[in-house]
Design an enzyme around this catalytic site. Structure first.
Site, PDB file in Angstrom:
ATOM      1  N   GLY A 253      -3.980  11.675  11.625  1.00 51.03           N
ATOM      2  CA  GLY A 253      -3.188  10.700  10.858  1.00 51.03           C
ATOM      3  C   GLY A 253      -3.235  10.920   9.359  1.00 51.03           C
ATOM      4  O   GLY A 253      -2.435  10.341   8.626  1.00 51.03           O
TER       5      GLY A 253
ATOM      6  N   TYR B 234      -1.642  -1.215  10.814  1.00 53.61           N
ATOM      7  CA  TYR B 234      -1.941  -1.803   9.499  1.00 53.61           C
ATOM      8  C   TYR B 234      -0.787  -1.534   8.536  1.00 53.61           C
ATOM      9  O   TYR B 234      -0.260  -2.431   7.878  1.00 53.61           O
ATOM     10  CB  TYR B 234      -3.254  -1.225   8.938  1.00 53.61           C
TER      11      TYR B 234
ATOM     12  N   LYS C   9       2.230  -4.024   6.495  1.00 55.48           N
ATOM     13  CA  LYS C   9       2.615  -4.012   5.068  1.00 55.48           C
ATOM     14  C   LYS C   9       4.125  -3.849   4.939  1.00 55.48           C
ATOM     15  O   LYS C   9       4.772  -4.534   4.152  1.00 55.48           O
ATOM     16  CB  LYS C   9       1.898  -2.878   4.330  1.00 55.48           C
TER      17      LYS C   9
ATOM     18  N   SER D 140       0.831  -1.202   0.000  1.00 52.85           N
ATOM     19  CA  SER D 140       0.000   0.000   0.000  1.00 52.85           C
ATOM     20  C   SER D 140       0.861   1.245   0.000  1.00 52.85           C
ATOM     21  O   SER D 140       1.972   1.242   0.556  1.00 52.85           O
ATOM     22  CB  SER D 140      -0.854  -0.031   1.268  1.00 52.85           C
TER      23      SER D 140
HETATM   24  P1  NAD Z   1     -10.914  -7.025   1.235  1.00 55.34           P
HETATM   25  O1  NAD Z   1     -11.080  -7.046   2.718  1.00 55.34           O
HETATM   26  O2  NAD Z   1     -12.098  -6.735   0.405  1.00 55.34           O
HETATM   27  O3  NAD Z   1     -10.268  -8.404   0.735  1.00 55.34           O
HETATM   28  C1  NAD Z   1      -9.407  -9.172   1.539  1.00 55.34           C
HETATM   29  C2  NAD Z   1      -9.914 -10.595   1.498  1.00 55.34           C
HETATM   30  O4  NAD Z   1      -9.051 -11.425   2.271  1.00 55.34           O
HETATM   31  C3  NAD Z   1     -11.317 -10.746   2.096  1.00 55.34           C
HETATM   32  O5  NAD Z   1     -12.135 -11.462   1.195  1.00 55.34           O
HETATM   33  C4  NAD Z   1     -11.100 -11.539   3.399  1.00 55.34           C
HETATM   34  O6  NAD Z   1     -12.195 -12.388   3.672  1.00 55.34           O
HETATM   35  C5  NAD Z   1      -9.838 -12.305   3.074  1.00 55.34           C
HETATM   36  N1  NAD Z   1      -8.976 -12.668   4.210  1.00 55.34           N
HETATM   37  C6  NAD Z   1      -8.477 -11.867   5.189  1.00 55.34           C
HETATM   38  N2  NAD Z   1      -7.665 -12.567   6.002  1.00 55.34           N
HETATM   39  C7  NAD Z   1      -7.623 -13.836   5.518  1.00 55.34           C
HETATM   40  C8  NAD Z   1      -6.955 -15.037   5.903  1.00 55.34           C
HETATM   41  N3  NAD Z   1      -6.147 -15.062   6.959  1.00 55.34           N
HETATM   42  N4  NAD Z   1      -7.161 -16.155   5.181  1.00 55.34           N
HETATM   43  C9  NAD Z   1      -7.991 -16.145   4.092  1.00 55.34           C
HETATM   44  N5  NAD Z   1      -8.652 -15.053   3.679  1.00 55.34           N
HETATM   45  C10 NAD Z   1      -8.461 -13.916   4.385  1.00 55.34           C
HETATM   46  O7  NAD Z   1      -9.738  -5.977   0.929  1.00 55.34           O
HETATM   47  P2  NAD Z   1      -9.268  -5.352  -0.457  1.00 55.34           P
HETATM   48  O8  NAD Z   1      -9.640  -3.914  -0.463  1.00 55.34           O
HETATM   49  O9  NAD Z   1      -9.675  -6.225  -1.569  1.00 55.34           O
HETATM   50  O10 NAD Z   1      -7.697  -5.413  -0.249  1.00 55.34           O
HETATM   51  C11 NAD Z   1      -6.920  -6.506  -0.705  1.00 55.34           C
HETATM   52  C12 NAD Z   1      -5.484  -6.302  -0.280  1.00 55.34           C
HETATM   53  O11 NAD Z   1      -5.023  -5.045  -0.798  1.00 55.34           O
HETATM   54  C13 NAD Z   1      -5.289  -6.232   1.231  1.00 55.34           C
HETATM   55  O12 NAD Z   1      -4.075  -6.874   1.565  1.00 55.34           O
HETATM   56  C14 NAD Z   1      -5.189  -4.747   1.502  1.00 55.34           C
HETATM   57  O13 NAD Z   1      -4.433  -4.475   2.647  1.00 55.34           O
HETATM   58  C15 NAD Z   1      -4.483  -4.259   0.249  1.00 55.34           C
HETATM   59  N6  NAD Z   1      -4.744  -2.823  -0.028  1.00 55.34           N
HETATM   60  C16 NAD Z   1      -6.028  -2.367  -0.135  1.00 55.34           C
HETATM   61  C17 NAD Z   1      -6.264  -1.006  -0.363  1.00 55.34           C
HETATM   62  C18 NAD Z   1      -7.676  -0.450  -0.465  1.00 55.34           C
HETATM   63  O14 NAD Z   1      -7.828   0.772  -0.380  1.00 55.34           O
HETATM   64  N7  NAD Z   1      -8.704  -1.279  -0.662  1.00 55.34           N
HETATM   65  C19 NAD Z   1      -5.192  -0.118  -0.489  1.00 55.34           C
HETATM   66  C20 NAD Z   1      -3.898  -0.617  -0.396  1.00 55.34           C
HETATM   67  C21 NAD Z   1      -3.692  -1.975  -0.164  1.00 55.34           C
HETATM   68  N1  UFG Z   2     -12.186  11.678   3.624  1.00 53.05           N
HETATM   69  C1  UFG Z   2     -13.145  12.587   4.008  1.00 53.05           C
HETATM   70  N2  UFG Z   2     -14.288  12.105   4.575  1.00 53.05           N
HETATM   71  C2  UFG Z   2     -14.510  10.773   4.790  1.00 53.05           C
HETATM   72  C3  UFG Z   2     -13.509   9.858   4.392  1.00 53.05           C
HETATM   73  C4  UFG Z   2     -12.357  10.341   3.820  1.00 53.05           C
HETATM   74  O1  UFG Z   2     -12.980  13.792   3.844  1.00 53.05           O
HETATM   75  O2  UFG Z   2     -15.565  10.418   5.330  1.00 53.05           O
HETATM   76  C5  UFG Z   2     -10.971  12.172   2.970  1.00 53.05           C
HETATM   77  C6  UFG Z   2      -9.687  11.875   3.717  1.00 53.05           C
HETATM   78  O3  UFG Z   2      -9.406  12.851   4.671  1.00 53.05           O
HETATM   79  C7  UFG Z   2      -8.674  11.783   2.579  1.00 53.05           C
HETATM   80  C8  UFG Z   2      -9.489  11.259   1.394  1.00 53.05           C
HETATM   81  O4  UFG Z   2     -10.848  11.527   1.716  1.00 53.05           O
HETATM   82  O5  UFG Z   2      -8.220  13.086   2.258  1.00 53.05           O
HETATM   83  C9  UFG Z   2      -9.328   9.766   1.160  1.00 53.05           C
HETATM   84  O6  UFG Z   2      -9.589   9.058   2.363  1.00 53.05           O
HETATM   85  P1  UFG Z   2      -9.771   7.481   2.403  1.00 53.05           P
HETATM   86  O7  UFG Z   2     -10.107   7.116   3.821  1.00 53.05           O
HETATM   87  O8  UFG Z   2     -10.720   7.045   1.347  1.00 53.05           O
HETATM   88  O9  UFG Z   2      -8.340   6.932   1.978  1.00 53.05           O
HETATM   89  P2  UFG Z   2      -6.899   7.170   2.635  1.00 53.05           P
HETATM   90  O10 UFG Z   2      -6.052   7.845   1.601  1.00 53.05           O
HETATM   91  O11 UFG Z   2      -7.008   7.799   3.959  1.00 53.05           O
HETATM   92  O12 UFG Z   2      -6.399   5.662   2.873  1.00 53.05           O
HETATM   93  C10 UFG Z   2      -6.566   4.652   1.869  1.00 53.05           C
HETATM   94  C11 UFG Z   2      -6.742   3.299   2.560  1.00 53.05           C
HETATM   95  C12 UFG Z   2      -5.490   2.915   3.283  1.00 53.05           C
HETATM   96  C13 UFG Z   2      -4.338   2.935   2.322  1.00 53.05           C
HETATM   97  C14 UFG Z   2      -4.224   4.292   1.667  1.00 53.05           C
HETATM   98  C15 UFG Z   2      -3.128   4.302   0.624  1.00 53.05           C
HETATM   99  O13 UFG Z   2      -7.809   3.355   3.488  1.00 53.05           O
HETATM  100  O14 UFG Z   2      -5.614   1.602   3.783  1.00 53.05           O
HETATM  101  O15 UFG Z   2      -5.459   4.623   1.029  1.00 53.05           O
HETATM  102  O16 UFG Z   2      -3.312   3.272  -0.278  1.00 53.05           O
HETATM  103  F1  UFG Z   2      -3.209   2.677   3.008  1.00 53.05           F
END
Ligand code: NAD
Ligand code: UFG
Length: 332
Positions: A292, A147, A151, A123
């Site tokens: 944060g 979290y 990563k 991430s």
């Molecule tokens: P998600 O929660 O929708 O998908 C994760 C999946 O993993 C879920 O289906 C959950 O049931 C499964 N899971 C969790 N722990 C498990 C385990 N121990 N064994 C088997 N299954 C398990 O999340 P996502 O948004 O699809 O994210 C996927 C990956 O990308 C994650 O590692 C997340 O940290 C990373 N990521 C997501 C974002 C974002 O904004 N969505 C940003 C950066 C990184």
């Molecule tokens: N924001 C608002 N109101 C809300 C939610 C978010 O104003 O109700 C703003 C935040 O302050 C930020 C932007 O919208 O400026 C995006 O916020 P998100 O919570 O959607 O995303 P972040 O960038 O904070 O974090 C996301 C994921 C993290 C990941 C990161 C970088 O939640 O897990 O992107 O990939 F690490």
């Protein structure tokens, strides 16, 4: 054949669709802790292709051994893990246990079966407070919550693994902000409870399921004062994984890639675009900054373009349209 951990989740499901569309065979392992098994049928429906689903935990090594015995796995894409920043601050051990231990188990079993190609979901959070924008892959790394630390620690584990065994081929993908959904409206993002992230919250306000969006801060050093992020359509993000799989199939090593568009949009840009393309009103109020949060985060995408040949194709309009379409079709 590709093993996709967390394949029924938000990004995993879209990646399975792209893998199947590109002719790969797919095996999913997911414990459904944050997803639903009807996603498997929906992936099949979108692609008109079959795939295998194993219900279970990635830290269950016996199950992993069974999967590797029953299928000829060429490479793994490792999505499984917990991802809620706020929850990780309250329950750090839950995050270290699940995210780290499952990765260690997975790598151990991969080694046992001589499967040494892995694409890992990292991430942009590993860049902490970036010193320069756009963010390059060689930016200094730091984290601000457990979290993010999981990563960063997994990136280190994978690096050490490669140093110990140069036959490994590892692509670490650092995602920026994935939003949107497949055009079919069959798969998308559906977080439990009140959403923490911007787009799922906007969708619920637009549908009158939540009253008003709080915009966290309007006094950042950004063009309109609200936070700027690099939003990437989840289908583009999924396409990036095909490029990463092609990359790990070709060579050994450990490489790090940003997956974003390279363009930053503010919270107000997102609200305005969402309102325009969906012809809806999103009520919002400006409140204090969220602790944060950083002002701006957007990717330098030069390396992923040059080395993976990855380029996004979807616009912010597409992202807003597709996120809303999924919500309407699924009564979210
Ligand atoms: P998600 O929660 O929708 O998908 C994760 C999946 O993993 C879920 O289906 C959950 O049931 C499964 N899971 C969790 N722990 C498990 C385990 N121990 N064994 C088997 N299954 C398990 O999340 P996502 O948004 O699809 O994210 C996927 C990956 O990308 C994650 O590692 C997340 O940290 C990373 N990521 C997501 C974002 C974002 O904004 N969505 C940003 C950066 C990184
Ligand atoms: N924001 C608002 N109101 C809300 C939610 C978010 O104003 O109700 C703003 C935040 O302050 C930020 C932007 O919208 O400026 C995006 O916020 P998100 O919570 O959607 O995303 P972040 O960038 O904070 O974090 C996301 C994921 C993290 C990941 C990161 C970088 O939640 O897990 O992107 O990939 F690490």
């Amino acid at each position: 054949m590709i093993l996709v951990t967390g394949g029924t989740g938000y990004i995993g499901s879209h990646t399975c669709v792209e893998l199947l569309k590109n002719g790969y065979e797919v095996v999913i392992i997911d414990n459904l802790s944050n997803s639903n098994n009807d996603v498997v049928d929906r992936i099949k429906k979108i692609t008109n292709k079959d795939l295998k689903f194993y219900f279970g935990d990635v830290s269950d090594k016996e199950l992993l051994r069974r999967i590797f015995t029953e299928n000829k796995i060429d490479a793994v894409i490792h999505f499984a893990g917990y991802k809620a920043v706020g929850e990780s601050v309250k329950l750090p051990l839950k995050y270290y246990d699940n995210n780290l231990y499952s990765t260690i188990c997975l790598c151990e079993v991969m080694k046992e079966f001589s499967c040494k190609k892995i694409v890992f979901s990292s991430s942009a959070t590993v860049y902490g407070i970036p010193k320069t924008l756009p963010i390059k892959e060689d930016e200094a790394l730091s984290t601000t919550n457990p979290y993010g630390t999981t990563k960063l620690m997994i990136e280190q584990i994978l690096k050490d693994l490669y140093v110990s065994d140069n036959e490994f081929s590892i692509a670490v993908l650092r995602y920026f902000n994935p939003i949107g959904a497949d055009k079919s409206g069959l798969i998308g993002e559906n977080p439990n409870g009140i959403p923490n992230n911007l787009m799922p919250y906007i969708v619920k306000v637009a549908l009158n399921k939540l009253e008003i969006l709080s915009v966290f801060g309007s006094d950042y050093d950004t063009p309109d004062g609200t936070g700027v992020r690099d939003y990437i359509h989840v289908v583009d993000l999924a396409r990036g994984h095909i490029k990463a799989i092609e990359h790990v199939m070709k060579q050994t090593g450990i490489d790090y890639y940003n997956l974003g568009t390279g363009v930053g949009y503010s919270v107000l840009d997102i609200i305005k675009t969402f309102e325009k393309v969906n012809n809806v009103k999103v009520n919002y109020k400006i409140v204090d900054r969220r602790p944060g949060d950083i002002a701006s985060s957007y990717a330098d995408v030069t390396k992923s373009y040059k080395e993976l040949g990855f380029k996004t194709i979807y616009t912010l309009e597409d992202m807003c349209k597709d996120a809303y379409n999924f919500a309407i079709k699924n009564d979210i």
